[in-house]
Scaffold this motif. Sequence first.
Motif, PDB file in Angstrom:
ATOM      1  N   ALA A  83       0.846  -1.204   0.000  1.00 47.49           N
ATOM      2  CA  ALA A  83       0.000   0.000   0.000  1.00 47.49           C
ATOM      3  C   ALA A  83       0.882   1.255   0.000  1.00 47.49           C
ATOM      4  O   ALA A  83       0.958   1.970   1.005  1.00 47.49           O
ATOM      5  N   PRO A  84       1.540   1.557  -1.098  1.00 45.52           N
ATOM      6  CA  PRO A  84       2.500   2.668  -1.127  1.00 45.52           C
ATOM      7  C   PRO A  84       1.869   4.040  -0.935  1.00 45.52           C
ATOM      8  O   PRO A  84       2.564   4.986  -0.541  1.00 45.52           O
ATOM      9  N   LYS A  85       0.557   4.176  -1.195  1.00 42.73           N
ATOM     10  CA  LYS A  85      -0.098   5.476  -1.070  1.00 42.73           C
ATOM     11  C   LYS A  85      -0.841   5.641   0.255  1.00 42.73           C
ATOM     12  O   LYS A  85      -1.418   6.694   0.522  1.00 42.73           O
ATOM     13  N   LEU A  86      -0.833   4.599   1.083  1.00 44.74           N
ATOM     14  CA  LEU A  86      -1.607   4.608   2.324  1.00 44.74           C
ATOM     15  C   LEU A  86      -1.161   5.720   3.262  1.00 44.74           C
ATOM     16  O   LEU A  86       0.024   5.885   3.533  1.00 44.74           O
ATOM     17  N   ARG A  87      -2.158   6.466   3.793  1.00 44.06           N
ATOM     18  CA  ARG A  87      -1.867   7.570   4.720  1.00 44.06           C
ATOM     19  C   ARG A  87      -2.663   7.496   6.016  1.00 44.06           C
ATOM     20  O   ARG A  87      -2.320   8.138   6.999  1.00 44.06           O
ATOM     21  N   TRP A  88      -3.748   6.733   6.008  1.00 42.85           N
ATOM     22  CA  TRP A  88      -4.610   6.715   7.191  1.00 42.85           C
ATOM     23  C   TRP A  88      -5.335   5.382   7.274  1.00 42.85           C
ATOM     24  O   TRP A  88      -5.869   4.891   6.286  1.00 42.85           O
ATOM     25  N   ILE A  89      -5.315   4.771   8.492  1.00 43.33           N
ATOM     26  CA  ILE A  89      -6.071   3.550   8.787  1.00 43.33           C
ATOM     27  C   ILE A  89      -7.041   3.864   9.920  1.00 43.33           C
ATOM     28  O   ILE A  89      -6.631   4.378  10.963  1.00 43.33           O
ATOM     29  N   HIS A  90      -8.305   3.560   9.709  1.00 47.37           N
ATOM     30  CA  HIS A  90      -9.272   3.701  10.798  1.00 47.37           C
ATOM     31  C   HIS A  90      -9.745   2.316  11.221  1.00 47.37           C
ATOM     32  O   HIS A  90     -10.280   1.555  10.402  1.00 47.37           O
ATOM     33  N   CYS A  91      -9.561   1.995  12.498  1.00 44.52           N
ATOM     34  CA  CYS A  91     -10.015   0.723  13.063  1.00 44.52           C
ATOM     35  C   CYS A  91     -11.439   0.894  13.581  1.00 44.52           C
ATOM     36  O   CYS A  91     -11.715   1.830  14.346  1.00 44.52           O
ATOM     37  N   ILE A  92     -12.330  -0.021  13.196  1.00 42.53           N
ATOM     38  CA  ILE A  92     -13.732   0.118  13.579  1.00 42.53           C
ATOM     39  C   ILE A  92     -14.006  -0.334  15.011  1.00 42.53           C
ATOM     40  O   ILE A  92     -15.152  -0.345  15.442  1.00 42.53           O
ATOM     41  N   GLY A  93     -12.976  -0.708  15.756  1.00 39.96           N
ATOM     42  CA  GLY A  93     -13.111  -1.028  17.174  1.00 39.96           C
ATOM     43  C   GLY A  93     -12.403   0.012  18.021  1.00 39.96           C
ATOM     44  O   GLY A  93     -11.583   0.801  17.531  1.00 39.96           O
ATOM     45  N   ALA A  94     -12.710   0.007  19.324  1.00 44.50           N
ATOM     46  CA  ALA A  94     -12.008   0.903  20.245  1.00 44.50           C
ATOM     47  C   ALA A  94     -10.665   0.303  20.655  1.00 44.50           C
ATOM     48  O   ALA A  94      -9.658   1.000  20.744  1.00 44.50           O
ATOM     49  N   GLY A  95     -10.640  -1.011  20.916  1.00 45.72           N
ATOM     50  CA  GLY A  95      -9.399  -1.683  21.283  1.00 45.72           C
ATOM     51  C   GLY A  95      -8.578  -2.023  20.048  1.00 45.72           C
ATOM     52  O   GLY A  95      -9.111  -2.483  19.036  1.00 45.72           O
ATOM     53  N   VAL A  96      -7.281  -1.793  20.129  1.00 43.21           N
ATOM     54  CA  VAL A  96      -6.391  -2.095  18.997  1.00 43.21           C
ATOM     55  C   VAL A  96      -5.281  -3.052  19.422  1.00 43.21           C
ATOM     56  O   VAL A  96      -4.243  -3.135  18.775  1.00 43.21           O
ATOM     57  N   GLU A  97      -5.520  -3.814  20.498  1.00 40.74           N
ATOM     58  CA  GLU A  97      -4.482  -4.726  20.989  1.00 40.74           C
ATOM     59  C   GLU A  97      -4.151  -5.811  19.970  1.00 40.74           C
ATOM     60  O   GLU A  97      -3.045  -6.353  19.971  1.00 40.74           O
ATOM     61  N   HIS A  98      -5.106  -6.122  19.095  1.00 39.15           N
ATOM     62  CA  HIS A  98      -4.859  -7.145  18.074  1.00 39.15           C
ATOM     63  C   HIS A  98      -3.860  -6.657  17.015  1.00 39.15           C
ATOM     64  O   HIS A  98      -3.412  -7.435  16.185  1.00 39.15           O
ATOM     65  N   MET A  99      -3.504  -5.370  17.060  1.00 43.60           N
ATOM     66  CA  MET A  99      -2.533  -4.807  16.116  1.00 43.60           C
ATOM     67  C   MET A  99      -1.151  -4.610  16.746  1.00 43.60           C
ATOM     68  O   MET A  99      -0.238  -4.117  16.088  1.00 43.60           O
TER      69      MET A  99
END
Length: 338
Positions: A83-99
């Motif tokens: 994803a060379p153009k990627l600038r923003w990721i929005h996670c649809i959960g509140a917790g991001v521990e899986h990342m």
Amino acid sequence: MVMKVHVKNNRWAPGSFPNTPEGEEVFTITQERFDTALAKFSDMADQLSVKVDWDTDNFESSMQDAEVLLTWDLPVDNLAEIAPKLRWIHCIGAGVEHMLPMTWLPEGVTLTNNKGVHAAKAGEFGMMAVLMLHSHIPAIMTNQRKRVYDSLYASPIAGKTLVVLGTGSLGGAAAQKVQKLGVHVIGVNRSGRAVEGCDEVVTTEQLDTVLPRADYLFIATPDTPETRGLMNRQRLDLMKPGAGIINIGREAVMDYDALCDKLEDGTIGGAILDVFDPEPVPEESRLWETPNLILTPHVSADDGDAYIPLTLDLFFRNMELFLAGKPLLNPIQPDLGY
């Protein structure tokens, strides 16, 4: 210039997200839902194109020109190349521990989460759960399974003390609801900052000083390196006999095995748990048979009717900021994990 958004939905599967067919329906971002939400932000309609996808069916090909990713999770290997153009990721959960750990996050890419979307539902669930503990409902349900008819009485809850461990949008919403019942609410957070709905607030380092005061403990912390194992056996031992516990944060924050021991010997009066690892709870888990314990299937903070509309409303409000080059709402700090 049109900006491309890639939406990565997940098919339900045991042990993953979502883990029930019902969950798949609640958490899926369809083209129709996307368009309906975008209609409220009509000025952006001609600035965005969207690819709605499932799992990784078309992930690599679509992400070649996507600048924004809307998802729960993602394959992180070689992301900068995929994803060379990627600038923003929005996670649809509140917790991001899986990342975690977020060493995979490319430089210059912002990660945001769904903080705030869950607040209304979590506040109502929190008040309900505290009242259930106060009215001995876990014990009454245990008696029901045993065909035991005992009168377990309770007085009005005013004057009791609730400790809220984690005073973000979830814990804060519960604090505000419960405080209105005349309960003294003590918040516990990393900084010790004041929180609406809390009569007093202490830092996490001072947790041991307030646990003995708690009639009820409400846990709403994310799973981070700092919170993992926070409510261990030693801290459970600090609580007054008969106290009640609610966890809507993450299982990793609490020693469930120790909790089960204390429920079985009666030193903890009752508990309501909404979060588990893995989910669904395995059939052989001792949680199912532990007395005075209610298990709810991770439903404390998710609005079954409006979760995706609320998520997309937050996403498009953030998109307005993104297109304007302004700081985004709910940025995640990779080093802290929230």
